[in-house]
Design an enzyme around this catalytic site. Sequence first.
Site: not given
Length: 592
Positions: A143, A218, A242
Amino acid sequence: GILRVIGLYAIRLIFRLGGSLNWYIKNRRLNQMLRQKVEDIKKHHFKFDTSDVKDIDSIIKMDVTQLRSGLIEGRFTSLQLVNVFGERCQRIGKKLCLNSEVYYEQAIQMAKLRDAETEEARKLGADAMSKLPPMHGVPFSVKDSINLKGVLSTVGCSYLLDDPAKENAVIVDQYIRAGGIPLVKGNIPQTALGTDTNNFIYGHSKNPLDVTRSCGGSSGGNAGQIVSRCVPIGIGTDVGGSLRFPAAFCGIYGFKPTQERGSKRGATTCTKNRFSSWMHLRSCSGPMGTSVDDLVVGMRIQASADVHRLDPFAAPTPFRETDYAKAVEPSSFKGRKIGMLRMETNLKLTKSVQRAMDVAGEALKKLGFQVVEFAITREEVQTVKDCFYAMVANGMISGTAREAIKQGESLLGPQANNIRLMTGGKVDRILVDFVMRHLHNNKRGNDNIRNLRKMSEEEFEDVLKERYEFCHRFAQKWRDSGIEALISPIWPSCANKLETAAKLGLMLDYALIWNMTGFPAGAIPVTQVKESDLGDNYEDGFEDLWTDCLRENVKGSLNLPIGLQVIGYSYEDEQTLGVMKVLDGYLKSNPQ
């Protein structure tokens, strides 16, 4: 007296104008950097060579364990894997805005090293080959907000375009030590706060299953990379859903471990000093993959016995193999109690998600589990939301908000509203309330964030106290129920459409509570949207903005994945993964 008041207001106005001018100057500089970066991304092209790779279609369908076996058996090399997956990252990931930064050249060199290690082990015999680490030669994604040495971690913010990471995050080092090869970073929402992945640098991530829909957020870029087979596995993070929202939207698997299980060092923030003193509710890293087995591999890596040697603040909680083995043993199913969530919330489920809950419940009954109802009251839901948004505005994210304004960052609409509430005063609150309730017809969303505001120290301490007391009450409620795991929706519909995604970012009811309590929660795909799910118009009794958006989500959603989450008790991650494995195995044998 009047002149003095006028003078004070004049001075205040001058300071505000000066601040606005300073922001404008910084913003112009950032926009120049941004334009150059966007142009560089468009121009960048790496030449991958897949000409000598046989049966690419089979390779990209394999999970981590299968890929490692193929490498050991000599069916392909690590260099070939990096070329296969790297080519897809460049062709698909770039087009759909799933990638942030890339690590192609370094990955090629690491793959050559892994292949040399494989050949050396092969010379020593079968025993040496079997001891190669669990991700030997397998590429993975990281990420954007997780540090990879020498690579940007912008967290979707232009003012961090000149600040590459100085060292790897601990979890990245753990994956590399386990033989993995970092290949690419996954796109992220601006400031990492949001259920849709969009920023000015890397663009708006599109769901590979339907490019008119969101990947979620996210950790949306990573989920999109995995479902499009740009990578077999990735590392995401989760502080309010997320990791689980993107997994559900993209039909992949994801696991948010117990909140403090694993190192947080190197999971960066978007403040200039890359440090947050916030300790009450922190994001935790977890694996995302194409199978429950991938999640188990990831948890074995990050929950290592020596993690405290890499990060003295991370407690060593090694993966308990015996607990996992017991959880998946068929002879143990009878009598084990699994809860089915009944939440008193104003987020009514769409037909497909309700059917997924029914499918999961019936599957568990047929496997021999005792299935019972587990209720979460409206008061409990509201307590979680009030505590969460108060923490967001008073330390958890508020520093990011101030930093974004200070550095001259242009903000996307949803971020601008949130930051206005976190940094503004009563006038800003009144303005946002009016706009959300009367102009946007979104009273539910406005009610959710009633505590997204600056508080006095005393008031905020009361919020923190209530959060911890709630967690103890809820843990006792769980223990009293006797359940081992709980099945719950993640989102009330399938993947959001791109045009509805930003409007639905506050629908966190089904996810937040497991971050607040710290309980482990994993996402698994359960079914797909069927024709029978599309018949009647979605009705929830509110006829507001969210109603309209959820109706839009249902339209044209045939065959999109529907995921649920399996939740376990704190530090019982192995049992949670075991229930996921058993349920997933049944669903694959009996597709719904």
